[in-house]
Design a protein around this motif. Sequence first.
Motif, short mmCIF file in Angstrom:
data_model
loop_
_atom_site.label_atom_id
_atom_site.label_comp_id
_atom_site.label_asym_id
_atom_site.label_seq_id
_atom_site.Cartn_x
_atom_site.Cartn_y
_atom_site.Cartn_z
N ALA A 188 9.48 78.26 68.88
CA ALA A 188 8.08 78.66 69.06
C ALA A 188 7.33 78.60 67.73
O ALA A 188 6.19 78.11 67.68
CB ALA A 188 8.00 80.06 69.65
N ASP A 189 7.96 79.07 66.66
CA ASP A 189 7.34 79.05 65.34
C ASP A 189 7.11 77.61 64.86
O ASP A 189 6.06 77.30 64.29
CB ASP A 189 8.18 79.80 64.32
CG ASP A 189 8.19 81.31 64.54
OD1 ASP A 189 7.33 81.82 65.30
OD2 ASP A 189 9.07 81.98 63.96
N ARG A 190 8.08 76.75 65.08
CA ARG A 190 7.94 75.35 64.68
C ARG A 190 6.81 74.68 65.44
O ARG A 190 6.02 73.93 64.86
CB ARG A 190 9.26 74.61 64.89
CG ARG A 190 10.33 75.03 63.90
CD ARG A 190 11.71 74.55 64.25
NE ARG A 190 11.80 73.10 64.35
CZ ARG A 190 12.90 72.47 64.77
NH1 ARG A 190 13.98 73.16 65.12
NH2 ARG A 190 12.92 71.16 64.84
N LEU A 191 6.73 74.97 66.74
CA LEU A 191 5.66 74.39 67.55
C LEU A 191 4.30 74.92 67.10
O LEU A 191 3.34 74.16 66.96
CB LEU A 191 5.90 74.71 69.03
CG LEU A 191 4.92 74.08 70.02
CD1 LEU A 191 4.93 72.56 69.91
CD2 LEU A 191 5.27 74.52 71.43
N ALA A 192 4.22 76.21 66.84
CA ALA A 192 2.97 76.82 66.36
C ALA A 192 2.55 76.23 65.02
O ALA A 192 1.35 76.15 64.73
CB ALA A 192 3.12 78.34 66.25
N ARG A 239 7.37 67.73 67.92
CA ARG A 239 8.63 67.07 68.34
C ARG A 239 9.62 68.07 68.92
O ARG A 239 10.58 67.69 69.58
CB ARG A 239 9.23 66.29 67.19
CG ARG A 239 9.74 67.14 66.07
CD ARG A 239 10.31 66.29 64.97
NE ARG A 239 10.57 67.15 63.82
CZ ARG A 239 11.06 66.72 62.70
NH1 ARG A 239 11.34 65.45 62.55
NH2 ARG A 239 11.28 67.55 61.71
N VAL A 240 9.39 69.36 68.68
CA VAL A 240 10.22 70.39 69.29
C VAL A 240 10.23 70.23 70.81
O VAL A 240 11.24 70.47 71.47
CB VAL A 240 9.71 71.81 68.90
CG1 VAL A 240 10.34 72.88 69.75
CG2 VAL A 240 9.96 72.08 67.45
N LEU A 241 9.12 69.77 71.36
CA LEU A 241 9.02 69.59 72.81
C LEU A 241 9.92 68.47 73.32
O LEU A 241 10.20 68.40 74.52
CB LEU A 241 7.56 69.30 73.20
CG LEU A 241 6.57 70.42 72.87
CD1 LEU A 241 5.15 69.95 73.13
CD2 LEU A 241 6.89 71.67 73.68
N LYS A 242 10.40 67.62 72.43
CA LYS A 242 11.28 66.52 72.81
C LYS A 242 12.76 66.89 72.73
O LYS A 242 13.60 66.14 73.20
CB LYS A 242 11.02 65.31 71.92
CG LYS A 242 9.63 64.75 72.04
CD LYS A 242 9.51 63.88 73.24
CE LYS A 242 8.16 63.18 73.26
NZ LYS A 242 7.97 62.45 74.47
N LEU A 243 13.07 68.03 72.12
CA LEU A 243 14.47 68.44 71.99
C LEU A 243 15.02 68.83 73.36
O LEU A 243 14.42 69.65 74.06
CB LEU A 243 14.61 69.60 71.02
CG LEU A 243 14.25 69.32 69.57
CD1 LEU A 243 14.27 70.61 68.75
CD2 LEU A 243 15.19 68.29 68.97
N HIS A 244 16.14 68.25 73.71
CA HIS A 244 16.76 68.52 75.02
C HIS A 244 17.05 69.99 75.20
O HIS A 244 17.75 70.61 74.39
CB HIS A 244 18.05 67.70 75.15
CG HIS A 244 18.76 67.90 76.43
ND1 HIS A 244 18.25 67.46 77.63
CD2 HIS A 244 19.92 68.51 76.71
CE1 HIS A 244 19.09 67.79 78.60
NE2 HIS A 244 20.11 68.42 78.06
N MET A 264 13.59 75.62 74.14
CA MET A 264 12.65 76.50 74.83
C MET A 264 11.79 77.18 73.77
O MET A 264 12.24 78.14 73.14
CB MET A 264 13.43 77.53 75.66
CG MET A 264 12.60 78.38 76.55
SD MET A 264 11.88 77.40 77.85
CE MET A 264 11.35 78.66 78.95
N PRO A 265 10.58 76.68 73.54
CA PRO A 265 9.75 77.23 72.47
C PRO A 265 9.00 78.50 72.86
O PRO A 265 7.77 78.58 72.79
CB PRO A 265 8.80 76.08 72.15
CG PRO A 265 8.64 75.36 73.44
CD PRO A 265 9.97 75.50 74.14
N VAL A 266 9.75 79.50 73.30
CA VAL A 266 9.19 80.79 73.71
C VAL A 266 10.16 81.88 73.26
O VAL A 266 11.38 81.72 73.37
CB VAL A 266 9.03 80.85 75.25
CG1 VAL A 266 8.40 82.15 75.68
CG2 VAL A 266 8.22 79.67 75.77
N GLU A 267 9.64 82.98 72.76
CA GLU A 267 10.51 84.09 72.33
C GLU A 267 11.29 84.65 73.50
O GLU A 267 10.84 84.61 74.64
CB GLU A 267 9.67 85.22 71.75
CG GLU A 267 9.12 84.95 70.38
CD GLU A 267 8.48 86.18 69.80
OE1 GLU A 267 9.20 87.11 69.39
OE2 GLU A 267 7.23 86.19 69.75
N GLY A 268 12.47 85.20 73.19
CA GLY A 268 13.23 85.90 74.20
C GLY A 268 14.65 85.41 74.40
O GLY A 268 15.38 85.95 75.22
N GLY A 269 15.08 84.40 73.64
CA GLY A 269 16.45 83.91 73.75
C GLY A 269 17.20 84.09 72.45
O GLY A 269 16.67 83.78 71.38
#
Length: 90
Positions: A28-32, A37-42, A45-50
């Motif tokens: 999430a921080d990298r995307l922000a 390209r984080v969205l391309k990683l298999h 999940m760019p959201v807090e909670g994991g």
Amino acid sequence: EANASSVETSTAKAVAAALYKQPTKNFADRLAGGETRVLKLHRAMPVEGGFPLMVEGRVIGAIGVGGAPQGELDARVAQAGVAWLMSVLR
């Protein structure tokens, strides 16, 4: 009361944390920060909670929490779960 979709989101957060051996907040921080390209990683999940469950540098599982109105709340609940499990395992 959480949505039924929260089960899927929680699972995806746990899988991402385990696969990449890091909290999903890192994505999430990298995307922000503009790193789309984080969205391309298999299965990222760019959201807090994991959070991964790590013992001696090895992933033994993961916790993912979803359903709160803010990812920060999901992360706090998940982190409490990690802390409890780690205390039980020691």
